[in-house]
Motif scaffolding. Sequence first.
Motif, PDB file in Angstrom:
ATOM      1  N   VAL A   6       0.836  -1.202   0.000  1.00  0.00           N
ATOM      2  CA  VAL A   6       0.000   0.000   0.000  1.00  0.00           C
ATOM      3  C   VAL A   6       0.872   1.254   0.000  1.00  0.00           C
ATOM      4  N   THR A  51      -6.801  -2.240  -8.211  1.00  0.00           N
ATOM      5  CA  THR A  51      -6.722  -2.009  -6.766  1.00  0.00           C
ATOM      6  C   THR A  51      -7.451  -0.726  -6.403  1.00  0.00           C
ATOM      7  N   LEU A  53      -8.055   2.038  -3.333  1.00  0.00           N
ATOM      8  CA  LEU A  53      -7.554   2.557  -2.058  1.00  0.00           C
ATOM      9  C   LEU A  53      -8.583   3.525  -1.492  1.00  0.00           C
ATOM     10  N   CYS A 105      -7.606  -1.201   1.530  1.00  0.00           N
ATOM     11  CA  CYS A 105      -7.149  -1.591   0.205  1.00  0.00           C
ATOM     12  C   CYS A 105      -7.947  -2.808  -0.254  1.00  0.00           C
TER      13      CYS A 105
END
Length: 588
Positions: A6, A51, A53, A105
């Motif tokens: 991350v 992904t 976030l 995440c």
Amino acid sequence: MDAEFVRNTIWALRTFGSEDSGIEAKRAESKLPESLAESLSAFANTPEGGTVLLGVDESANFAVTGVTNAAKVQADLAAMARDRFTPPLQPSIGMFEIEGKVVICAEVVELPRDQKPCYVTSKGISRGSYIRIGDGDRRLTSEEVQQLISDRGQPRFDQETVQEAELDDLDPRAIQVMLARVRSNNPRLFANESDDVVLKMLGVLKKAPDGDLRPTVAGLLTLGRYPQQYFPQLCLTFVHYPTTTGENPATSTRFLDNVRVDGPIPEMAREALAVIQRNMSRRALISGTGRQDVWEYPPEALREAVVNALVHRDLSPGSRGTQVQVEMYPDRLRILNPGGLFGAVDITRLGEEGVSSSRNSSLLKILEDVVIPGESRTICENRGSGIRTMRNELSRAGMSPPNFYDRVTSFEVVMPNHTLFDEATVRWLAVIGRDGLRDTQRTALALMRRNEVLDNAKYRAATGISDSRIATTELQDLVARELVEQTGTRGSARYSLSDSAKSWEEADDTKRVRPNRRRQFLDLLAAHGNLSKSEVSSLLNVNVKTAEHWLGTLRREGKIQFAEPGRGSKNTRYRLTDKADQGEIFEV
């Protein structure tokens, strides 16, 4: 997925100043933003997934704003993925403390082709299906949705009977040449059958509802006199533009050449290659055998690209109004065909041995036995070797590998028009690679010198390496040598040229001084007695991979050794040997 992943992802976002196609950052302090549903659908439908976030503000240069009541937001995200999509999604979700705040995440994997498209259930499949383009989510068009649905099984559009067509629409000479070939190659099946029976067995003819034998779509496209009589846009167009952006505004010149190519696929392929070649010039190729004058683009690579576009194009009714397009610019050649990749093939595995899938199975089978006009070889082998041939031919010509783009309803091949290993690049590589580089690493560095950013898949595509583990090892070796910088980790790792490598752009600049890492490492161990890899990394302010590289190199040279048990561990300590002469000058 871990905190380090991350942190590296956020650092990469800040470095490049924007999201990439595989990352979506959202502020989401206390609740899920409504637009998150579009991103989840898009990642599920996009090659390699993506992904998300939560707790990172894109508008504030990706500042970590954190998520309050993180447990609830995480549970809401899992529920959204499970309950609001068809088919349901199961992202991998984690909470991590980053810069003193909580960031959530979620990694969304790409769905298998037979489950696409993933759509927001309440909006329906036509209005709730999305795909990732650049750093944004775009709704799939109705045509794109239908394309994905049809790709769930084996399309049969090439096997359709053309009701208006007749046997006279086929070229009798081309038919006889093909029949002679199939009877010679497989007499057991075809030697004793009539022409009509063999043509029916091969899919060239098919019984129509009225009981008559009529040409199929595949039959017309392979052996027809003029298929465009029934399908006007199943052709190929070629345009040669004067500038890299198309039209020349200074002279109002729209194009230098503009050609429409008609006929069956064998004739279109032959004529298209002739048209491209007459618009090409020659360039000098410097190799070990001296200077050679070669075409701008290798003819065999062009042939594979054009044939692939013609035989793998989408033949569904909704795509029959779109041509195969070839566009030539001063800096590139672009070949675009309707229909994205099909079946088990994805963009990361293109050209791998044993990985092949055909949208038009009947068409491709016929073309195995249809020869190129004026030649003895057939149009295609149907062995999945076209992409490999394209890459090999461009590499042999000292050129960059082709770039491929899969966009659901279209597939694009772009061949850059430049010599990858020109004289300046060769000089540059000779300096930065004094310690020895593999040819595959040299290729990657030459691409990065042209501002390319590589990941594992692109490295494999450019070098011909099939094993992702070998690719990772070679990339990490370049990082250790301080020639390449890495952003991100694991699947999101990206590699670009380091500032150190860029500083050696002029290979004959003898005034530049690179850090003498051998001297630094030996002096450091002499001063401290023994040190671990992490301690060396910290004291010299180099990354761990670089410390590992030089410690290993010096140990193989016999200048350092293990100081105590624990080899193979990050806690292993190193010390000098008697062979380490501190008065010696070491060449980097």
